[in-house]
Design a protein around this motif. Structure first.
Motif, PDB file in Angstrom:
ATOM      1  N   PRO A   1      29.211  -0.977   1.667  1.00 50.93           N
ATOM      2  CA  PRO A   1      30.286  -1.786   1.088  1.00 50.93           C
ATOM      3  C   PRO A   1      29.759  -3.140   0.598  1.00 50.93           C
ATOM      4  CG  PRO A   1      30.335  -1.976   3.455  1.00 50.93           C
ATOM      5  CD  PRO A   1      29.171  -1.097   3.131  1.00 50.93           C
ATOM      6  N   ALA A   2      30.657  -3.951   0.054  1.00 51.18           N
ATOM      7  CA  ALA A   2      30.278  -5.307  -0.372  1.00 51.18           C
ATOM      8  C   ALA A   2      29.899  -6.133   0.849  1.00 51.18           C
ATOM      9  CB  ALA A   2      31.435  -5.942  -1.120  1.00 51.18           C
ATOM     10  N   GLY A   3      29.220  -7.249   0.618  1.00 46.54           N
ATOM     11  CA  GLY A   3      28.771  -8.098   1.719  1.00 46.54           C
ATOM     12  C   GLY A   3      27.265  -7.990   1.866  1.00 46.54           C
ATOM     13  N   ILE A   4      26.767  -8.582   2.942  1.00 43.92           N
ATOM     14  CA  ILE A   4      25.314  -8.557   3.158  1.00 43.92           C
ATOM     15  C   ILE A   4      24.955  -7.377   4.051  1.00 43.92           C
ATOM     16  CG2 ILE A   4      23.327  -9.810   4.038  1.00 43.92           C
ATOM     17  CD1 ILE A   4      24.745 -12.405   3.394  1.00 43.92           C
ATOM     18  N   THR A   5      24.125  -6.510   3.540  1.00 51.27           N
ATOM     19  CA  THR A   5      23.662  -5.350   4.307  1.00 51.27           C
ATOM     20  C   THR A   5      22.152  -5.472   4.481  1.00 51.27           C
ATOM     21  OG1 THR A   5      25.390  -3.966   3.369  1.00 51.27           O
ATOM     22  CG2 THR A   5      23.508  -2.824   4.333  1.00 51.27           C
ATOM     23  N   SER A   6      21.722  -5.342   5.703  1.00 49.61           N
ATOM     24  CA  SER A   6      20.278  -5.467   5.955  1.00 49.61           C
ATOM     25  C   SER A   6      19.665  -4.113   6.262  1.00 49.61           C
ATOM     26  CB  SER A   6      20.035  -6.402   7.135  1.00 49.61           C
ATOM     27  OG  SER A   6      20.454  -7.681   6.793  1.00 49.61           O
ATOM     28  N   LEU A   7      18.516  -3.893   5.667  1.00 50.41           N
ATOM     29  CA  LEU A   7      17.723  -2.709   5.999  1.00 50.41           C
ATOM     30  C   LEU A   7      16.633  -3.182   6.951  1.00 50.41           C
ATOM     31  CD1 LEU A   7      17.157  -1.103   2.470  1.00 50.41           C
ATOM     32  CD2 LEU A   7      18.990  -0.663   4.089  1.00 50.41           C
ATOM     33  N   VAL A   8      16.623  -2.615   8.120  1.00 49.15           N
ATOM     34  CA  VAL A   8      15.669  -3.067   9.131  1.00 49.15           C
ATOM     35  C   VAL A   8      14.822  -1.895   9.584  1.00 49.15           C
ATOM     36  CG1 VAL A   8      15.411  -4.225  11.346  1.00 49.15           C
ATOM     37  CG2 VAL A   8      17.345  -4.779   9.887  1.00 49.15           C
ATOM     38  N   GLY A   9      13.557  -2.143   9.705  1.00 50.91           N
ATOM     39  CA  GLY A   9      12.662  -1.091  10.173  1.00 50.91           C
ATOM     40  C   GLY A   9      11.231  -1.542  10.059  1.00 50.91           C
ATOM     41  N   PRO A  10      10.358  -0.913  10.808  1.00 49.35           N
ATOM     42  CA  PRO A  10       8.941  -1.312  10.746  1.00 49.35           C
ATOM     43  C   PRO A  10       8.311  -0.860   9.432  1.00 49.35           C
ATOM     44  CG  PRO A  10       9.202   0.592  12.149  1.00 49.35           C
ATOM     45  CD  PRO A  10      10.581   0.190  11.739  1.00 49.35           C
ATOM     46  N   ASN A  11       7.076  -1.276   9.227  1.00 49.20           N
ATOM     47  CA  ASN A  11       6.358  -0.846   8.014  1.00 49.20           C
ATOM     48  C   ASN A  11       6.334   0.672   7.942  1.00 49.20           C
ATOM     49  OD1 ASN A  11       5.802  -3.441   7.295  1.00 49.20           O
ATOM     50  ND2 ASN A  11       3.791  -3.465   8.303  1.00 49.20           N
ATOM     51  N   GLY A  12       6.604   1.191   6.759  1.00 50.69           N
ATOM     52  CA  GLY A  12       6.554   2.635   6.574  1.00 50.69           C
ATOM     53  C   GLY A  12       7.814   3.348   7.008  1.00 50.69           C
ATOM     54  N   SER A  13       8.843   2.583   7.361  1.00 54.95           N
ATOM     55  CA  SER A  13      10.073   3.238   7.822  1.00 54.95           C
ATOM     56  C   SER A  13      10.926   3.728   6.657  1.00 54.95           C
ATOM     57  CB  SER A  13      10.874   2.281   8.701  1.00 54.95           C
ATOM     58  OG  SER A  13      11.230   1.139   7.948  1.00 54.95           O
ATOM     59  N   GLY A  14      10.653   3.231   5.432  1.00 57.81           N
ATOM     60  CA  GLY A  14      11.393   3.722   4.267  1.00 57.81           C
ATOM     61  C   GLY A  14      12.299   2.691   3.621  1.00 57.81           C
ATOM     62  N   LYS A  15      12.169   1.429   4.022  1.00 57.69           N
ATOM     63  CA  LYS A  15      13.058   0.382   3.465  1.00 57.69           C
ATOM     64  C   LYS A  15      12.845   0.227   1.955  1.00 57.69           C
ATOM     65  CE  LYS A  15      11.465  -3.041   5.899  1.00 57.69           C
ATOM     66  NZ  LYS A  15      10.363  -2.456   6.662  1.00 57.69           N
ATOM     67  N   THR A  16      11.574   0.036   1.560  1.00 51.38           N
ATOM     68  CA  THR A  16      11.286  -0.176   0.136  1.00 51.38           C
ATOM     69  C   THR A  16      11.606   1.079  -0.675  1.00 51.38           C
ATOM     70  OG1 THR A  16       9.624  -1.816   0.668  1.00 51.38           O
ATOM     71  CG2 THR A  16       9.456  -0.819  -1.503  1.00 51.38           C
ATOM     72  N   THR A  17      11.316   2.235  -0.103  1.00 46.79           N
ATOM     73  CA  THR A  17      11.654   3.486  -0.805  1.00 46.79           C
ATOM     74  C   THR A  17      13.153   3.556  -1.063  1.00 46.79           C
ATOM     75  OG1 THR A  17       9.793   4.652   0.161  1.00 46.79           O
ATOM     76  CG2 THR A  17      11.585   6.009  -0.641  1.00 46.79           C
ATOM     77  N   LEU A  18      13.935   3.184  -0.042  1.00 43.39           N
ATOM     78  CA  LEU A  18      15.396   3.211  -0.196  1.00 43.39           C
ATOM     79  C   LEU A  18      15.835   2.251  -1.306  1.00 43.39           C
ATOM     80  CD1 LEU A  18      17.269   4.931   1.524  1.00 43.39           C
ATOM     81  CD2 LEU A  18      17.895   2.904   2.795  1.00 43.39           C
ATOM     82  N   MET A  19      15.211   1.085  -1.350  1.00 44.80           N
ATOM     83  CA  MET A  19      15.548   0.106  -2.390  1.00 44.80           C
ATOM     84  C   MET A  19      15.106   0.585  -3.769  1.00 44.80           C
ATOM     85  SD  MET A  19      14.865  -3.518  -0.575  1.00 44.80           S
ATOM     86  CE  MET A  19      16.259  -4.297   0.220  1.00 44.80           C
ATOM     87  N   ASN A  20      13.910   1.167  -3.830  1.00 44.92           N
ATOM     88  CA  ASN A  20      13.432   1.692  -5.117  1.00 44.92           C
ATOM     89  C   ASN A  20      14.301   2.849  -5.598  1.00 44.92           C
ATOM     90  OD1 ASN A  20      11.416  -0.190  -5.165  1.00 44.92           O
ATOM     91  ND2 ASN A  20       9.771   1.204  -4.599  1.00 44.92           N
ATOM     92  N   LEU A  21      14.792   3.645  -4.650  1.00 46.44           N
ATOM     93  CA  LEU A  21      15.706   4.733  -5.029  1.00 46.44           C
ATOM     94  C   LEU A  21      17.016   4.164  -5.568  1.00 46.44           C
ATOM     95  CD1 LEU A  21      15.182   7.122  -1.989  1.00 46.44           C
ATOM     96  CD2 LEU A  21      14.835   7.767  -4.368  1.00 46.44           C
ATOM     97  N   MET A  22      17.493   3.116  -4.901  1.00 48.41           N
ATOM     98  CA  MET A  22      18.766   2.496  -5.272  1.00 48.41           C
ATOM     99  C   MET A  22      18.696   1.894  -6.681  1.00 48.41           C
ATOM    100  SD  MET A  22      20.595  -0.398  -2.944  1.00 48.41           S
ATOM    101  CE  MET A  22      20.081   0.346  -1.412  1.00 48.41           C
ATOM    102  N   THR A  23      17.482   1.479  -7.076  1.00 53.62           N
ATOM    103  CA  THR A  23      17.327   0.803  -8.363  1.00 53.62           C
ATOM    104  C   THR A  23      16.694   1.708  -9.425  1.00 53.62           C
ATOM    105  OG1 THR A  23      15.239  -0.078  -7.524  1.00 53.62           O
ATOM    106  CG2 THR A  23      17.148  -1.504  -7.368  1.00 53.62           C
ATOM    107  N   GLY A  24      16.477   2.955  -9.085  1.00 49.48           N
ATOM    108  CA  GLY A  24      15.962   3.909 -10.066  1.00 49.48           C
ATOM    109  C   GLY A  24      14.478   3.777 -10.346  1.00 49.48           C
ATOM    110  N   LEU A  25      13.766   2.946  -9.598  1.00 47.46           N
ATOM    111  CA  LEU A  25      12.321   2.836  -9.829  1.00 47.46           C
ATOM    112  C   LEU A  25      11.602   4.100  -9.373  1.00 47.46           C
ATOM    113  CD1 LEU A  25      11.270  -0.845  -9.044  1.00 47.46           C
ATOM    114  CD2 LEU A  25      12.071   0.163 -11.153  1.00 47.46           C
ATOM    115  N   VAL A  26      12.199   4.787  -8.389  1.00 46.64           N
ATOM    116  CA  VAL A  26      11.718   6.138  -8.063  1.00 46.64           C
ATOM    117  C   VAL A  26      12.931   7.061  -8.063  1.00 46.64           C
ATOM    118  CG1 VAL A  26       9.709   5.423  -6.715  1.00 46.64           C
ATOM    119  CG2 VAL A  26      11.884   5.757  -5.558  1.00 46.64           C
TER     120      VAL A  26
END
Lengths: 312, 372
Positions: free
Chosen positions: A28-53
Motif C-alpha cells: 500500500p501507500a506509505g513507507i515500506t521497507s525491504l529488510v534482509g541480509p546481502n543476497g536475500s533478494g531486496k535489489t532483485t525485488l526492486m529491479n523487478l518492480m521497476t522492470g530492470l529485470v
C-alpha cells in the motif's frame, strides 16, 4: 484504478541461481521497507518492480502499470539504484537535468525541476561539479534527486541511507516521510535496521529469496508467537513487582534491570499482560513507564531468520 | 502547449543524441577511429607532396634543357636510336649519367665485354623521360608521367574500396555502434536510460542516430578531405578539368554518398551485434568474413550484405592487372552492378531488418551487470 503495488507468484532466476521465489505482495501507500541480509533478494525485488529485470514467472503491477511498459511506468515511478556509476562527464545538475530531458521535458521545465530536486537533497553547492568527484554520500544524494525530480507517485530507493552522515540521514528520513505523507509509495531497502524501524509503515522481511514476513512492524511481531514478547517496566519497586509477576501464568521470565530501576519481563501473551499490569498499578505499585523491548525490526528479524544472518 | 506522442519521442531522441555525442566524439577509447579515418587523408597528402616535389623537379629539368619539349617529343624516341638521333629530337640532355658495365659474353666462354652506359634525363615540365643508352644506342626507355588522371582515379578508387570502405568505415562503425549499448553495460551506467519514461525503441533510435551522426561526420569529413588532398597537387587547369569536365565533382559526391550509406548499413549491423554479443571480436570477424566472401556467394545470399550494394555505386572500376589470380580478380570485379535505386533500397532494407532485430533485443534487455 489500482492503488497497490502487486506481486503475484513472482519468481526470478538468474540461470540456476535463485533471485526471489514465489513472491506474493500487495504494497500500500506509505513507507515500506525491504529488510534482509546481502543476497536475500531486496535489489532483485526492486529491479523487478521497476522492470530492470523481468520475472521468470508471475506478474507484477505497479498501480495501473505493468513493468514492461517503461514509457508509462517511469512517469509515476522514480528509482534510486545501488549502481554507483553515472554517465561520464556530467555534473550533478546535468545528471538530473538530462534525466528530465529524457523524460521529454522542455529545457526550461527540466532546469526548474532539476534545481528543485537538488535543493530537496541539499546539494545545490556541489551541483555544478562533476559527479565523478563526488563523495559517496553526495552520489547517493544526487541519485535521490534524480529519482524524485519528476515528482513520482512511487519512489523506490535501494539502500538510500548508505554513505550518508548522521545529519544527512535525518534530513533524508524527513524527506521520505514528507514524500510518504503526500500519499506516495516509498519503498526502501536498508541494512540499517533501527532506522528502517523508525520510519517504516510496513516491512517486508526477506531471506534467501523468500518473503518471511510482511506487514506493519507490530503485526509482524505479534505473528511470532513462539518468541515471547519482552517488556521493559520502569518502576520504583522492581523486586516486589517481579514477585507479583510470577503469580501470573503468562509470565515466562523476569529479570531485574541492572540499574535496579525496573525489570525486564518475557511473556507469551502481551495483550493479557498489559491488562494485568493495569490492575497492579491500581493496587498500589508505582509504575513509571512500560515499553516493548523487542517490538522492532531487528528483534523480529532475529527471531525469524536467526541472529547470525541478522547481524550480517 | 501539450506535446503529441511523436513530439515527445522526438524530444527524447534529441535528448539521447545530446548525451551520446560526448561519448561518441570525445571518448578516449574511440581515438583510434579518428586515426583510421585520417589514414587515407594522410596517404593522399603524402602522395600530393611527393607528386608536387616530383613536378618541381621535372620543371627544373625542363628549364635546364636546351629545347622546350612537348609530351609528343618524349614519345618520339625509340629503342635502337643512336645518342645523336636522340639529341637531334630532344636536344642536349639536361642531366646525364655515365657508367660502365662488364657484361658476360653470350658465346659460352667465361669472358666479358665492357659496355659504356649513358643515361639521359629529359622533361617536358610534367613528364620525365629516362633514356638508357648502351654503347651509344638506346637500350631502354622509361616515361614517368607527372599527372595521369586515369591512373590517379583508379588509385583513389582502390584506396576507397579496399581500405576506406572495407576496413576504415567498417571498423570505425564497429567501434562506435557496438559501444552504444555494450560500452554502457561495461561502465554499468545503462540503467540511467532504462529508468527514464521512454520506450526502449526510442532509446535505440536515439542511440543509432547518435552513432550515425558521429560516423557520418568523421568518415564523411575524411572522404571530403581525401578528395581535397587528392586534387590538391593538380595544376589549376588540370584540377578544373578533372572536377568540372571529367566527373570529378560527381565522383566525389558519389564517394561521399557511398560512405554515408556504409555508415547506415554497417551501423545497423553493429548496433544489433553489440546487443547480442558480449565479445565484439566474434561478430566483427563474422561480418568481415561475410562481407569478404560476398563475391563468391550465391546471388540470393549476396543481397544480405552491405558491400554488395556499396560496390555497385563505386564510379570507377578497378581493372585487374594481367596475371591477377582468379580469386583476387573476382574480389576486384563488379560484374553485376545493381541499379542505384535498388542499391539504396537494398541497404535501407538490410539496415531496417537489423534495426528491427535491435528493437526486439532492446525490449528484452535486463540490467544485470554482475553477469557481464
Amino acid at each position: 484504478m489500482n492503488d497497490r503495488i502487486v506481486f503475484e507468484d513472482v519468481s526470478k532466476f538468474y540461470g540456476e541461481i535463485l533471485g526471489v521465489n514465489r513472491i506474493n505482495l500487495s504494497i500500500p501507500a506509505g513507507i515500506t521497507s525491504l529488510v534482509g541480509p546481502n543476497g536475500s533478494g531486496k535489489t532483485t525485488l526492486m529491479n523487478l518492480m521497476t522492470g530492470l529485470v523481468r520475472p521468470t514467472r508471475g506478474r507484477i503491477q505497479v498501480l495501473d502499470y505493468k513493468t514492461d511498459d517503461p514509457e508509462n511506468l517511469f512517469k509515476i515511478l522514480g528509482y534510486s539504484t545501488q549502481f554507483d556509476a553515472f554517465p561520464k562527464g556530467l555534473t550533478g545538475f546535468q545528471f538530473v537535468y538530462s534525466y528530465l530531458r529524457l523524460a521529454g521535458r522542455t529545457s526550461e521545465s527540466a532546469e526548474q525541476m532539476a534545481w528543485r530536486a537538488i535543493e530537496r537533497v541539499n546539494l545545490v553547492d556541489a551541483a555544478r561539479r562533476n559527479v565523478a568527484g563526488y563523495s559517496k554520500g553526495m552520489r547517493q544524494r544526487i541519485r535521490l534527486a534524480q529519482a524524485l525530480a519528476h515528482d513520482p507517485k512511487v519512489v523506490v530507493l535501494d539502500e538510500p541511507l548508505n554513505g550518508l552522515d548522521p545529519l544527512a540521514r535525518s534530513e533524508m528520513i524527513a524527506l521520505f516521510r514528507s514524500t510518504a505523507a503526500q500519499g506516495c509509495y516509498v519503498i526502501i531497502s536498508s541494512h540499517i535496521l533501527h532506522e528502517v524501524d523508525v520510519i517504516s509503515d510496513q516491512v517486508i522481511l526477506l531471506s534467501n529469496g523468500y518473503v518471511v514476513a510482511e506487514g506493519p512492524i507490530h503485526n509482524v511481531r505479534s505473528e511470532i508467537q513462539e518468541h515471547p514478547t519482552q517488556i521493559l517496566i520502569r518502576c520504583s519497586q522492581p523486586r516486589e513487582l517481579a514477585a507479583k509477576m510470577f503469580e501470573y501464568p503468562q509470565t515466562i521470565e523476569v529479570s531485574i534491570h541492572k540499574d535496579e530501576g525496573g525489570l525486564l519481563l518475557k511473556t507469551r501473551d502481551a495483550d493479557r499482560f498489559y491488562l494485568t499490569l493495569n490492575e497492579m498499578a491500581v493496587n498500589g505499585i508505582d509504575i513509571e513507564s512500560i515499553a516493548p523491548a523487542d517490538d522492532d525490526v531487528l528483534s523480529v528479524y532475529e527471531y525469524l531468520i536467526g541472529n547470525e544472518e541478522a547481524v550480517r | 502547449m501539450k506535446k503529441t506522442v511523436k513530439g515527445i519521442w522526438w524530444a527524447q531522441i534529441k535528448a539521447v543524441i545530446r548525451l551520446e555525442m560526448k561519448k561518441t566524439f570525445f571518448a578516449k577509447r574511440g581515438l583510434w577511429i579518428y586515426l583510421v579515418a585520417a589514414l587515407p587523408v594522410l596517404l593522399f597528402i603524402a602522395y600530393a607532396i611527393a607528386t608536387s616535389s616530383q613536378q618541381n623537379r621535372s620543371a627544373s629539368v625542363a628549364r635546364q634543357g636546351v629545347k622546350r619539349l612537348a609530351y609528343q617529343d618524349l614519345l618520339a624516341v625509340k629503342p635502337g636510336m643512336t645518342s645523336e638521333e636522340v639529341m637531334a629530337i630532344l636536344g642536349k640532355p639536361p642531366i646525364t649519367f655515365h657508367w660502365t658495365e662488364d657484361r658476360p659474353t653470350q658465346d659460352g666462354t667465361n669472358g666479358s665485354i665492357r659496355v659504356n652506359h649513358e643515361d639521359f634525363h629529359y622533361s617536358d615540365g610534367q613528364n620525365d623521360l629516362f633514356v638508357g643508352l648502351a654503347n651509344g644506342k638506346v637500350e631502354s626507355l622509361n616515361i614517368r608521367q607527372g599527372i595521369n588522371l586515369g591512373q590517379d582515379s583508379i588509385m583513389f578508387a582502390a584506396v576507397f574500396q579496399f581500405f576506406f570502405l572495407r576496413l576504415a568505415v567498417f571498423f570505425g562503425c564497429l567501434g562506435i555502434f557496438m559501444n552504444l549499448f555494450r560500452g554502457e553495460i561495461l561502465d554499468r551506467s545503462l540503467h540511467f536510460y532504462f529508468l527514464a519514461p521512454m520506450r526502449r525503441e526510442v532509446l535505440m533510435a536515439g542511440k543509432f542516430l547518435a552513432g550515425l551522426l558521429a560516423t557520418c561526420t568523421i568518415f564523411g569529413l575524411s572522404e571530403v578531405l581525401q578528395t581535397i588532398a587528392f586534387v590538391w597537387h593538380f595544376p589549376p587547369g588540370v584540377r578544373d578539368y578533372y572536377l568540372y569536365h571529367n566527373h570529378g565533382l560527381e565522383y566525389a559526391a558519389i564517394y561521399l554518398g557511398v560512405t554515408l550509406l556504409a555508415c547506415v548499413g554497417y551501423g545497423a549491423f553493429f548496433l544489433v551485434a553489440g546487443m547480442m554479443f558480449r565479445n565484439p571480436i566474434l561478430p566483427a570477424a563474422a561480418i568481415l568474413i561475410w562481407e569478404g566472401i560476398n563475391p563468391f556467394l550465391p546471388s540470393v545470399l549476396r543481397q544480405f550484405s552491405v558491400i554488395y550494394y556499396l560496390k555497385s555505386f563505386c564510379p570507377v572500376d578497378i581493372p585487374a592487372s594481367p596475371g591477377t589470380p582468379a580469386v583476387f580478380a573476382l574480389l576486384i570485379s563488379n560484374s553485376n552492378p545493381v541499379p542505384a535505386a535498388t542499391a539504396i533500397l537494398g541497404i535501407l532494407i538490410v539496415a531496417l531488418i537489423a534495426l528491427y532485430v535491435s528493437s526486439v533485443q532492446v525490449r528484452r534487455m535486463e540490467i544485470n551487470y554482475t553477469t557481464e
